[in-house]
Design an enzyme around this catalytic site. Structure first.
Site, short mmCIF file in Angstrom:
data_model
loop_
_atom_site.label_atom_id
_atom_site.label_comp_id
_atom_site.label_asym_id
_atom_site.label_seq_id
_atom_site.Cartn_x
_atom_site.Cartn_y
_atom_site.Cartn_z
N TYR A 1 -26.15 57.49 -9.11
CA TYR A 1 -25.06 58.31 -9.04
C TYR A 1 -24.91 59.26 -9.54
O TYR A 1 -25.25 60.02 -11.35
CB TYR A 1 -23.38 57.37 -10.42
CG TYR A 1 -22.89 56.09 -10.12
CD1 TYR A 1 -24.03 55.49 -8.78
CD2 TYR A 1 -23.15 54.92 -10.72
CE1 TYR A 1 -23.75 54.06 -8.47
CE2 TYR A 1 -22.70 53.58 -11.02
CZ TYR A 1 -22.64 52.92 -9.91
OH TYR A 1 -22.06 51.81 -8.96
N PHE B 1 -17.94 48.15 4.00
CA PHE B 1 -18.59 48.53 3.01
C PHE B 1 -18.39 50.23 3.22
O PHE B 1 -19.24 50.90 3.39
CB PHE B 1 -20.34 48.68 3.97
CG PHE B 1 -21.21 48.88 2.73
CD1 PHE B 1 -20.96 48.05 1.75
CD2 PHE B 1 -21.88 50.36 2.42
CE1 PHE B 1 -22.78 48.09 0.72
CE2 PHE B 1 -22.92 50.34 2.07
CZ PHE B 1 -23.17 49.73 0.84
N GLU C 1 -16.38 51.22 3.54
CA GLU C 1 -14.82 51.69 4.87
C GLU C 1 -13.33 52.48 4.08
O GLU C 1 -12.94 53.23 4.91
CB GLU C 1 -14.84 50.44 5.77
CG GLU C 1 -15.89 50.39 6.92
CD GLU C 1 -15.95 49.31 7.41
OE1 GLU C 1 -14.45 49.11 8.05
OE2 GLU C 1 -16.81 48.50 7.55
#
Length: 305
Positions: A52, A221, A223
């Site tokens: 991340y 995914f 979106e």
């Protein structure tokens, strides 16, 4: 906030976890206020991953928290490793090196939970077992789990790994329900009957592995968010109707829908908005009826046989 046991462990955790993937989108003062607000609400379980922000998110979190020994004992830290540029890596060397990097960035001596992030096609379970043993013996990691893994992958690991795998982080939301659909449409000739994950939902329930839904507000995914989206008018109408009934927000209902499932899931919410986080936490005190749960399920376009 309500709490639960994480998998088969004795670790008591909040029913909603705070995902820190986007904490690098906040200014320093904003990050400090967000973390403090989370703690004030009892949301002391923070989910990270070494990828991340290429590690930046863990550093920002530690600085925002003003990490020290006293604060560390009041929070629960989970992080993930195993993703490298262009590959996945569950080798002993990578796991050990990743954890050292995570601990350094988080300014702590130990993780409460370490998850293996995405399945490595070249995994050697014996290497994972050696890494886990070393991490447990050294006190660097107290509990272990996986992410995005199916039953056979978990069983393959568990054959060599002696520590119980207490969590499996999986994509699940009202609009991403494949693991639920296949269990409802058994032996049916439709797309919803396709078992894409080896019955991972039932497997985790059978083996006391806590499912941690990630992206609980997303469709597809990454979106977009289904709440308020004109792509899901019927779903939003139903969610808003139920939210009005309970005098809560649509955010609360979306999380309450996950918490209503008897698998005792622990959603990972990635919002960096304090008020929205509070709405997520409120879901822990709301139990949808069976009729409401199915009404939302159907409104999302899911079918019943």
């Amino acid at each position: 906030m309500k709490t639960m046991k994480l998998g088969s462990s004795s670790l008591e955790v909040p029913v909603v976890a705070v995902g820190c993937m986007r904490i690098n989108s906040l200014e320093k003062a904003e990050a400090e206020r967000f973390v403090q607000a989370a703690l004030e609400e009892g949301a002391n379980f923070f989910d990270h991953a070494d990828i991340y922000g290429s590690g930046e998110c863990e550093e920002i979190f530690a600085e925002a928290l003003h990490m020290n020994a006293e604060i560390r004992e009041k929070i629960i830290l989970q992080s993930k490793c195993g993703i490298r540029p262009g590959m996945f890596d569950f080798s002993k060397e990578h796991i050990l090196n990743s954890v050292d990097g995570i601990l350094k960035r988080l300014k702590t001596d130990y993780l409460d939970v370490l998850l293996l992030h995405r399945p490595d096609a070249l995994v050697e379970p014996e290497e994972v077992a050696e890494a886990f043993d070393q991490l447990e013996t050294s006190g660097k990691v107290r509990h272990f789990g996986v992410s995005n893994q199916n039953p056979m992958q978990i069983q393959l690991l568990q054959k060599a790994v002696k520590q119980p795998l207490v969590a499996n982080q999986l994509q699940l939301s009202i609009t991403n329900t494949t693991m639920i659909q296949s269990g409802i449409n058994v032996n049916m000739e439709n797309d919803a009957a396709v078992n894409r994950d080896g019955s991972i939902l039932d497997f985790c329930r059978l083996h006391d592995i806590t499912i941690q839904p990630w992206s609980p507000f997303q469709y597809g995914f990454f979106e977009g968010v289904f709440l308020g989206s004109d792509k899901f008018p019927e779903l939003n109408q139903k969610i808003d109707e139920i939210a009005d009934k309970y005098n809560v927000t649509n955010t609360t209902i979306a999380i309450a829908w996950l918490l209503r499932h008897p698998a005792h899931m622990q959603p990972i919410v990635g919002t960096m908005n304090t008020e929205r986080l509070k709405d997520c936490i409120t879901a822990g005190d709301l139990k949808l009826t069976r009729e409401e749960w199915y009404a939302i399920y159907r409104a999302a376009g899911n079918i019943l046989p």
